[in-house]
Design an enzyme around this catalytic site. Structure first.
Site, mmCIF file in Angstrom:
data_model
loop_
_atom_site.group_PDB
_atom_site.id
_atom_site.type_symbol
_atom_site.label_atom_id
_atom_site.label_comp_id
_atom_site.label_asym_id
_atom_site.label_seq_id
_atom_site.Cartn_x
_atom_site.Cartn_y
_atom_site.Cartn_z
ATOM 1 N N GLU A 1 98.283 -70.645 10.568
ATOM 2 C CA GLU A 1 97.177 -69.723 10.771
ATOM 3 C C GLU A 1 96.067 -69.794 9.723
ATOM 4 O O GLU A 1 94.909 -69.533 10.026
ATOM 5 C CB GLU A 1 97.723 -68.287 10.822
ATOM 6 C CG GLU A 1 98.564 -67.982 12.049
ATOM 7 C CD GLU A 1 97.767 -68.028 13.333
ATOM 8 O OE1 GLU A 1 96.728 -67.357 13.426
ATOM 9 O OE2 GLU A 1 98.164 -68.767 14.251
ATOM 10 N N SER B 1 141.006 -24.198 38.664
ATOM 11 C CA SER B 1 142.085 -23.670 37.835
ATOM 12 C C SER B 1 142.036 -24.143 36.388
ATOM 13 O O SER B 1 142.749 -23.602 35.545
ATOM 14 C CB SER B 1 143.442 -24.053 38.440
ATOM 15 O OG SER B 1 143.604 -23.436 39.702
#
Length: 819
Positions: free
Chosen positions: A90, A480
């Protein structure tokens, strides 16, 4: 001569004027473009969006959440190899220029003028500093004015910050494709390794991406990607950053991409991860979740999660197959390349090892199948095709879902060419078994009873199929399985496990317009005067209603709220049988409080949350540690933990209920769980018309709750009960989860007396009695000499007293004429 001198003077004057005008014009332009430049000082306190990472209890990565997948690395933590690769690719003069490459700017301007009026995009020669200025402070507008502003900002940034700071900003901000921002996230996503483990070839490929990640996509544009990578390697060799020999070796390496999985698929924990995400979103907000860089340590135990998922899915599938075959997923044309057509069929991605397949041809004894081909990360269907064999043995379960159950004698009775079905590999290579996605669903929660930490969670058959979490979002009747809280309210208020309640037909006037309610026992039988222990072990509905009448529904509602099962339980007797709706997580939390001796626990999926700087912003464990702040040891006492949590229920009551629920496993409705071979307590639950079935079981160290039912409630099956469907799933889980644990009994709290009693009558056992159990009694209570039978009243309204002998006879001979 004079003319020449005058001419030279004219030139000098003109040149001076031009120079002054030029300087003035340049100054004017600089002022024009400088006056509205962004404030670059904000870079000093830059906090980029960083992804939130969620970890299991053992540190394994569970999930990541981010708008921009980024992990921030200080420049000191970035290897020199990676830095050199990006500088070579770069900005080779990065450490030499003042922020602007003069030659590059001139070249870009020249090309811009040349391309005026054309559709060609102008070319740039930005330095790394200019890219920082553009990425952080400017837009992506393509214009000369933006380039000038970019250059001016770059010069100012260079004067304000060091080269290392600028490089740090750049390497953490750039977009590198596949949703990755910055080199740390890109390294993980492309190669599944940290930046410190990258090879020269891998570092060069990452450095090739800033110019255009899509142009060098490793799947769609592989040749261009390799060429660009090799270009970067050549630049590194040219700049003397690596040797020519190392460069040649790196260029010969293939571009091997190992895309990292990004979900909770590894541990089959998608429901768990989504619950964590939802909690963070609701409590810390969207920005913190997706940009805040939070580190979340969850309570998930990966081994238990995998086990919970397997046992829950096995239970759902085993039941579903008993209901019969409902047909293939779909049909496709198998002429030509069947793989492409099959790849387009949506398959569930989280039900490994199941795979989608198409029937290629079929005969009486087997079917030849083609397996769904995978796609590469770029989305293209792979060219390889897999085939397998589906024998008759793997299809025999697939009787018709409707009509009489006739045995399958030929594969062709079930399958036809072109059918798309799910299959699972058999033990024999190349052989498969037919599968189908179950209609019934359910959920499982596994919890540490001492802390409320959720160790595992299964919210359904497949998260890919349905994101609805049935463990936390499905409101269902517990049936239950709610009864232990009714019995706990009674025992906490003066009753004992040996208290006698009448088990006989009961009619209750529900008031004007509501008619008469007749609660019924499962199976329709009655046993007359019976102990509370018997009522809970055998899940006697009528006994529970009579007990609720005697205790009072307001008290039961208060206990239900105290345990967190319901916020406001209506004071109707039917709710004593679990008619109210709640979640699996709430029920498992309530049982955890019974298991741990009555201490309040708050369910949690998260142990700790830290912000991006490592500061703890949430911690589940709120116990006080006295003496934990010492730097060194000087003979002081060991640190102690002080537990300030509320005592929800008397520890002795909690043990008595636990002991009674051990009886549920040993003698009651969940005897299938005895196969675990360790001390286990629990309770089954079955709702009206057998629409929902439950079982919640626990050892001293772990609680596991399971619910099964259809998402749109309907009758499950004839004789479907919690003991037959849900309890075996918990059994299978606990068998493996506790396999390497010693058989630890439940802790008996101080003050409890264990007295030998007759298991049927609850009276003190004599020397010759054989059906004897140890019953737990609080101080001041013991097996009484006579009983007041709850629900059996004289004409005057007083409770009926029963002698021990007559009580024993009444219990042993059914109703004893006491209807």
């Amino acid at each position: 001569m004079k003319i020449l001198l005058r001419f030279l003077g004219f030139l000098f004057a003109a040149g001076t004027i031009v120079f002054i005008v030029g300087v003035g014009a340049t100054a004017g332009l600089l002022w024009h473009f400088s006056k509205d430049l962004p404030d670059y000082s904000q870079l000093q306190n830059y906090e980029p969006p960083v992804m939130t990472r969620v970890h299991a209890a053992d540190g394994s990565l569970l999930a990541e959440y981010a708008d921009e997948r980024r992990l921030y690395l200080p420049i000191q933590a970035v290897p020199k190899l990676v830095i050199n690769a990006f500088i070579a690719a770069e900005d080779k003069s990065f450490y030499l220029h003042p922020g602007v490459d003069i030659y590059g700017i001139a070249r870009a301007a020249s090309l811009y003028v040349e391309n005026l009026g054309s559709s060609r995009r102008p070319q740039g020669a930005s330095t790394i500093t200019q890219q920082v200025a553009k990425n952080f402070l400017l837009t992506n507008e393509v214009s000369l004015s933006r380039k000038i502003k970019e250059a001016l900002l770059a010069l100012r940034i260079e004067r304000a910050y060091s080269k290392d700071k600028i490089l740090e900003l750049y390497l953490n901000q750039i977009y590198l494709g596949l949703g990755a921002y910055g080199v740390a996230a890109a390294s993980l996503l492309y190669f599944d390794k940290s930046v410190h483990e990258l090879t020269l070839a891998e570092a060069a490929y990452l450095a090739a991406l800033p110019k255009g990640p899509n142009n060098y996509n490793p799947f769609r544009r592989r040749d261009e990607a390799v060429a660009r990578r090799n270009y970067v390697i050549d630049r590194m060799v040219e700049e003397g950053l690596v040797t020519a020999d190392a460069g040649d070796k790196a260029k010969k390496q293939p571009l091997n991409i190992a895309v990292r999985p990004t979900g909770a698929h590894t541990f089959a924990a998608e429901y768990f991860a989504e619950e964590v995400r939802r909690y963070i979103f609701e409590n810390y907000g969207e920005k913190k979740l997706y940009e805040g860089g939070l580190s979340v340590r969850t309570t998930l135990d990966p081994k238990m999660q995998v086990l919970a998922r397997k046992t829950m899915i096995d239970g759902l599938v085993n039941f579903d197959e008993l209901q019969g075959w409902r047909g293939p997923v779909g049909q496709i044309d198998i002429t030509g390349d069947w793989g492409v057509a099959l790849a387009d069929v949506k398959s569930l991605s989280d039900i490994d090892p199941w795979r989608l397949a198409v029937v290629l041809d079929v005969n009486d004894q087997s079917a030849r199948i083609g397996l769904q081909p995978a796609r590469d990360p770029g989305g293209a269907v792979v060219k390889a095709r897999e085939v397998g064999n589906l024998p008759l043995e793997g299809v025999k379960w697939a009787k018709a879902a409707a009509g009489p159950a006739k045995p399958i004698q030929r594969v062709s009775q079930v399958l036809s060419p072109g059918d798309v079905v799910y299959v699972e590999p058999a033990k024999e290579g190349g052989q498969f078994r037919l599968r189908q996605v179950p209609e019934i669903s359910g959920a499982m929660v596994v919890m540490d009873p001492r802390t409320g930490r959720v160790l595992a969670m299964v919210g359904g058959f497949s998260y890919d199929q349905s994101q609805f979490n049935r463990a936390t979002q499905a409101l269902r009747q517990p049936g239950s399985s709610f009864k232990p809280l009714v019995y706990a309210a009674a025992i906490d208020n003066g009753y004992t496990p040996s208290t006698i309640v009448l088990d006989a037909p009961l009619e209750i006037d529900m008031g004007p317009g509501s008619g008469i309610w007749k609660p019924e026992n499962y199976g329709g039988k009655f046993f007359g005067p019976s102990t509370l222990r018997f009522g809970l072990e055998q899940s006697r509905n009528v006994m529970t209603v009579r007990l609720a009448q005697d205790v009072g529904m307001p008290l039961i509602a208060e206990y239900a709220k105290r345990f967190g099962v319901y916020d406001n339980l209506p004071p109707y007797l039917s709710y004593a049988l679990g008619a109210g709706e709640t979640t699996v997580l709430r029920m498992v939390t309530a049982y955890s409080m019974l298991d741990n001796g009555g201490r309040r626990v708050k369910p949690t999926l998260i142990d700790r949350i830290q912000d991006r700087y490592g500061h703890t912003v949430y911690k589940h464990d709120q116990r006080e540690c006295v003496g934990c702040d010492g730097d060194t040891w000087h003979g002081q006492a060991e640190p102690t933990l002080i537990d300030h949590r509320e005592q929800v229920i008397d520890p002795m009551t909690a043990y008595q209920i636990t002991s009674m629920m051990e009886g549920v496993v040993q003698r009651g409705t969940a005897t299938v769980v005895r196969d675990v071979g360790k001390p286990i307590a629990g309770k089954t639950g079955t709702t009206n018309e057998e629409k929902d079935v439950w079982f919640i079981g626990f050892s001293p160290d772990i609680v596991c709750g399971v619910y099964m039912g259809y998402d749109k409630p309907r009758h499950i099956a004839r004789l479907a009960t919690g003991g037959h469907l849900a309890a075996p799933i918990v059994r299978d889980f606990l068998k493996v989860a506790l396999a390497d644990k010693p058989p630890i009994p439940f802790r008996v709290p101080p003050g409890i007396k264990l007295i030998r009693v007759d298991a049927k009558t609850g009276m003190r056992a004599g020397p010759g009695d054989t059906h004897v159990i140890l019953e737990a009694f609080k101080p001041g209570t013991a097996p009484p000499e006579s009983y007041s039978v709850i629900g059996a009243e004289t004409v005057g309204g007083a409770p009926m007293s029963v002698s021990p002998d007559s009580a024993a006879g009444a219990v042993r001979t059914g109703t004893g004429g006491l209807y």
